[in-house]
Design a protein around this motif. Sequence first.
Motif, short mmCIF file in Angstrom:
data_model
loop_
_atom_site.label_atom_id
_atom_site.label_comp_id
_atom_site.label_asym_id
_atom_site.label_seq_id
_atom_site.Cartn_x
_atom_site.Cartn_y
_atom_site.Cartn_z
N ARG A 183 0.95 -1.22 0.07
CA ARG A 183 -0.02 -0.04 -0.18
C ARG A 183 0.73 1.29 0.14
NH1 ARG A 183 -4.27 -1.76 4.58
NH2 ARG A 183 -2.55 -2.79 5.46
N SER A 184 2.10 1.11 0.10
CA SER A 184 2.93 2.32 0.25
C SER A 184 4.48 1.85 -0.29
CB SER A 184 2.97 3.02 1.35
OG SER A 184 3.77 2.16 2.73
N VAL A 185 5.20 2.90 -0.58
CA VAL A 185 6.58 2.68 -1.33
C VAL A 185 7.32 2.50 0.05
CG1 VAL A 185 8.44 3.78 -2.36
CG2 VAL A 185 6.26 4.26 -3.07
N SER A 186 7.22 2.86 1.21
CA SER A 186 8.03 2.72 2.45
C SER A 186 8.19 1.32 2.72
CB SER A 186 7.47 3.85 3.42
OG SER A 186 6.37 3.45 3.60
N TYR B 232 11.43 -1.09 3.30
CA TYR B 232 11.70 -1.67 4.51
C TYR B 232 12.05 -3.34 4.04
CZ TYR B 232 10.66 -4.20 8.90
OH TYR B 232 10.84 -4.93 9.99
N CYS B 233 11.15 -3.88 3.39
CA CYS B 233 11.34 -5.21 2.92
C CYS B 233 12.61 -5.51 2.21
CB CYS B 233 10.13 -5.84 1.96
SG CYS B 233 8.57 -5.84 3.03
N GLN B 234 12.95 -4.30 1.40
CA GLN B 234 14.34 -4.52 0.27
C GLN B 234 15.41 -4.76 1.46
OE1 GLN B 234 13.74 -1.18 -2.37
NE2 GLN B 234 13.96 -2.49 -4.07
N LYS B 235 15.56 -3.88 2.43
CA LYS B 235 16.46 -4.11 3.42
C LYS B 235 16.77 -5.18 4.25
CE LYS B 235 16.44 1.01 4.22
NZ LYS B 235 16.18 2.06 5.28
N ALA B 236 15.34 -5.83 4.67
CA ALA B 236 15.36 -7.10 5.16
C ALA B 236 15.94 -8.09 4.41
CB ALA B 236 13.89 -7.25 5.89
N THR C 30 19.00 -11.30 -2.76
CA THR C 30 19.12 -10.13 -3.64
C THR C 30 19.39 -10.73 -5.08
OG1 THR C 30 21.45 -10.17 -3.13
CG2 THR C 30 20.21 -8.76 -1.70
N ALA C 31 19.23 -9.75 -5.97
CA ALA C 31 19.43 -10.11 -7.14
C ALA C 31 20.58 -10.81 -7.73
CB ALA C 31 19.22 -8.86 -8.04
N SER C 32 21.76 -10.15 -6.94
CA SER C 32 23.06 -10.95 -7.24
C SER C 32 23.07 -12.29 -6.71
CB SER C 32 24.24 -10.10 -6.59
OG SER C 32 23.67 -10.31 -4.73
N ALA C 33 22.20 -12.73 -5.83
CA ALA C 33 21.91 -14.03 -5.37
C ALA C 33 20.94 -14.89 -6.37
CB ALA C 33 21.67 -14.38 -4.04
N GLY C 34 20.65 -14.41 -7.34
CA GLY C 34 19.57 -14.76 -8.24
C GLY C 34 17.99 -14.87 -7.91
N VAL C 35 17.58 -13.86 -6.86
CA VAL C 35 16.42 -13.63 -6.20
C VAL C 35 15.72 -12.42 -6.79
CG1 VAL C 35 15.08 -13.52 -4.29
CG2 VAL C 35 17.01 -15.12 -4.28
N GLN C 36 14.45 -12.57 -7.60
CA GLN C 36 14.02 -11.43 -7.75
C GLN C 36 12.71 -10.87 -6.74
OE1 GLN C 36 12.26 -11.85 -11.78
NE2 GLN C 36 14.14 -12.35 -12.66
N LEU C 37 12.79 -9.75 -6.82
CA LEU C 37 11.66 -8.98 -6.00
C LEU C 37 10.57 -8.61 -6.70
CD1 LEU C 37 10.59 -8.38 -3.14
CD2 LEU C 37 11.87 -6.19 -3.41
N TRP C 38 9.23 -9.08 -6.47
CA TRP C 38 8.08 -8.69 -6.99
C TRP C 38 7.01 -8.32 -5.92
CZ3 TRP C 38 6.12 -10.91 -12.14
CH2 TRP C 38 7.15 -11.19 -12.92
N GLN D 140 11.15 2.43 -9.79
CA GLN D 140 12.41 3.12 -9.43
C GLN D 140 13.33 2.48 -8.36
OE1 GLN D 140 11.49 7.42 -8.67
NE2 GLN D 140 11.24 7.90 -10.99
N LEU D 141 12.57 1.71 -7.43
CA LEU D 141 13.19 1.11 -6.38
C LEU D 141 13.87 -0.23 -6.88
CD1 LEU D 141 10.48 1.07 -3.51
CD2 LEU D 141 12.52 2.41 -3.64
#
Length: 679
Positions: A543-546, A550-554, A561-569, A586-587
């Motif tokens: 519901r929000s960008v913030s 938060y989840c990206q940092k965790a 992460t992407a370097s480990a072959g994991v994509q975030l959707w 943009q994130l």
Amino acid sequence: MTLLLLEPLQQYPPEDLSPTLVALQATQKILPPPHPVWLICPQVWDQLCSGVIPLWQAACDRWQEMPPNASDLKALALQMTHQLPPLDLGELETVFAACHHFWQQQGGESHLVLTSYLWQETQDLPWSIGSGTVLRYPSLPLCHQAIEKTFAALVRAKNLYLYWQQGWDFCQIKVAILLYPLSSIVASGWWIGTDPTFRAIAGGVALPHQGIPLPPRGIDLTPVQEQQLQQACRGASSHLWVWHRSQTQVWWGQCLPEPQGRTLPLKPLERTLIAEGIAAAPGQAIAPALVVTEPCAPAAVAGRILVTKTIPPHWLPLVNAAVGVICEQGGLTSHGAILARELGRPAVVGVANATQRISSGMTLFLDGQRGAIYQLPSEPLPVVATPSPQTASPPAVKRLPLQIMVNVSQVNALRLLPSLPCDGIGLLRSELMLFAFLDQRHPCHWLEQGEAEQLRDRWVQHLWEFMRAIAPRPLFYRTLDLRPADYRQLLGGHRFEPETDWGLRGVSRYPHCPELFHLELSALAIAHRLETCPLRIVLPFVRSVSEVVYCQKALAEHGLTASAGVQLWVMAEVPAILFLLADLAQLGIAGITIGTNDLTQLLLGIERETALPELNEDHPAVRRAIAQLIREAKAHHLGCSLCGEAPAHYPHWLPWLIDLGIDSISVSPEVVTQVLAQL
């Protein structure tokens, strides 16, 4: 600490065994298996339960005046579980070494089978009370943990209720656990000697501890092998047997105390249509009805058609035990319908006043294909369950305009994947997956009791099952979207769940309960290291960008992460996402998954458990929102998938989605071939 005592089954005194184990002992002398078979002796349970017997006796005294409710049973189960002493490895280390030697000799995959047997004096208790476990590539610690879990299952709330309800003396119950290794086998199946047509054949390891057997398919027994089995079980032919077959040999694996007949009546059935509803899960069932308004023991539902008002997700064991489901509320996207489809149980939902019009014991014919419920004559009829027929895979095509994936949440659904021409798991519903191993306890209750590692290990085991089944195709894992109404019913749920159902949904919960979120990410990281399966982590109810920041940092803290072959959707299911997509792009997110179920109910202001046929995914407002999401995703070079049953229900959706340029759709396993046929 209790010492684990194991003995070879053939050397154990028959007078100290249950009738079914005695029968198995006799048949394995005639038709010996190629592997060693051990028994965890009944004395182990005698020592374990000595400390909980006073708790049981005190509870029974209280229940004489007032019968127990669900809270009483859960509280007692928790108390008894904590009173069970830990198990010392004892002789398990030696036994496991022998299993390991067998696997090395045989080659191929390694499996360890554990099954609990319960009896009282000379009477077997139903095998549905106990548990059966097949460990794949087991380690000694995993085996030890599985044995402790098997014993702990005997004091779960559902079983305590059944002991009390049936008048079984818990203090006198005997328990033994059968343990044996398997290497790669061609097939496993069920057999009743008096009914040679009762066979279920499936590749790999398939044991009858979860619901009704599958219909015959694929490989079958030769006449010589059938004759061998028939001769071996002579004198105990009415039991339910389990056989295994390798390339060169067939043998009895187990003997269970209660057969289930499958012979259809020879004459046409006289039936009376008594109700109709929404055909939510295909297949047919003939069985007595059981009207349930409060959760009961799954063993009481076994072999019955479950009739209820609504099915919350924590009723998963009931749906799993039933042969069919009838529900007053709900539509095609209700949790009851989703679970029934995944577990292969025919289901009809949205049946007005079903719990008043149908009474327990009434013999029903449930047609999940047409949404019809018939009453049959009162004379005894065999319990029959026919899951939806497996459609043959369509001829291979050179290129499809989009990828077809599957939605799953239960390991049972993996039985379909080998025969499905799908491109991956498009949605793994984690909050429903958890119900299979939470033991009716809220996940935060596990954390509160200091059992985070045990919960994480169960999480990893389930994730690994899904990853291993689908690799090298991708798996889209949706992180926890705990719905308060569902999880409030679990032990401790009222303390951890808010009163409102729309507050802490999806990612908004994670900052409020970071321990649970990080435990989930830890399980994902471990499973990802164990299995090289392309992992797509999907954030729910954004519901929000913030929240995404938060989840990206965790995720980065756990190496996801992407370097480990994991994509975030992210899930595109809250209407706010229509206005946030540019910022999310943009994130650096990789794509969006459009969730038609939640998007429809939030746009139209309806409840997914309430059937309103005129308000559905095909509503113009919903379609316009979906079109906008797809176009904007393509404009920002994001991947775009759609999860839901709409492409299977509305023929015009597939060409419409293809024209919009969607990359993939994800549907229930049973409609994959239907969608492919349309393409």
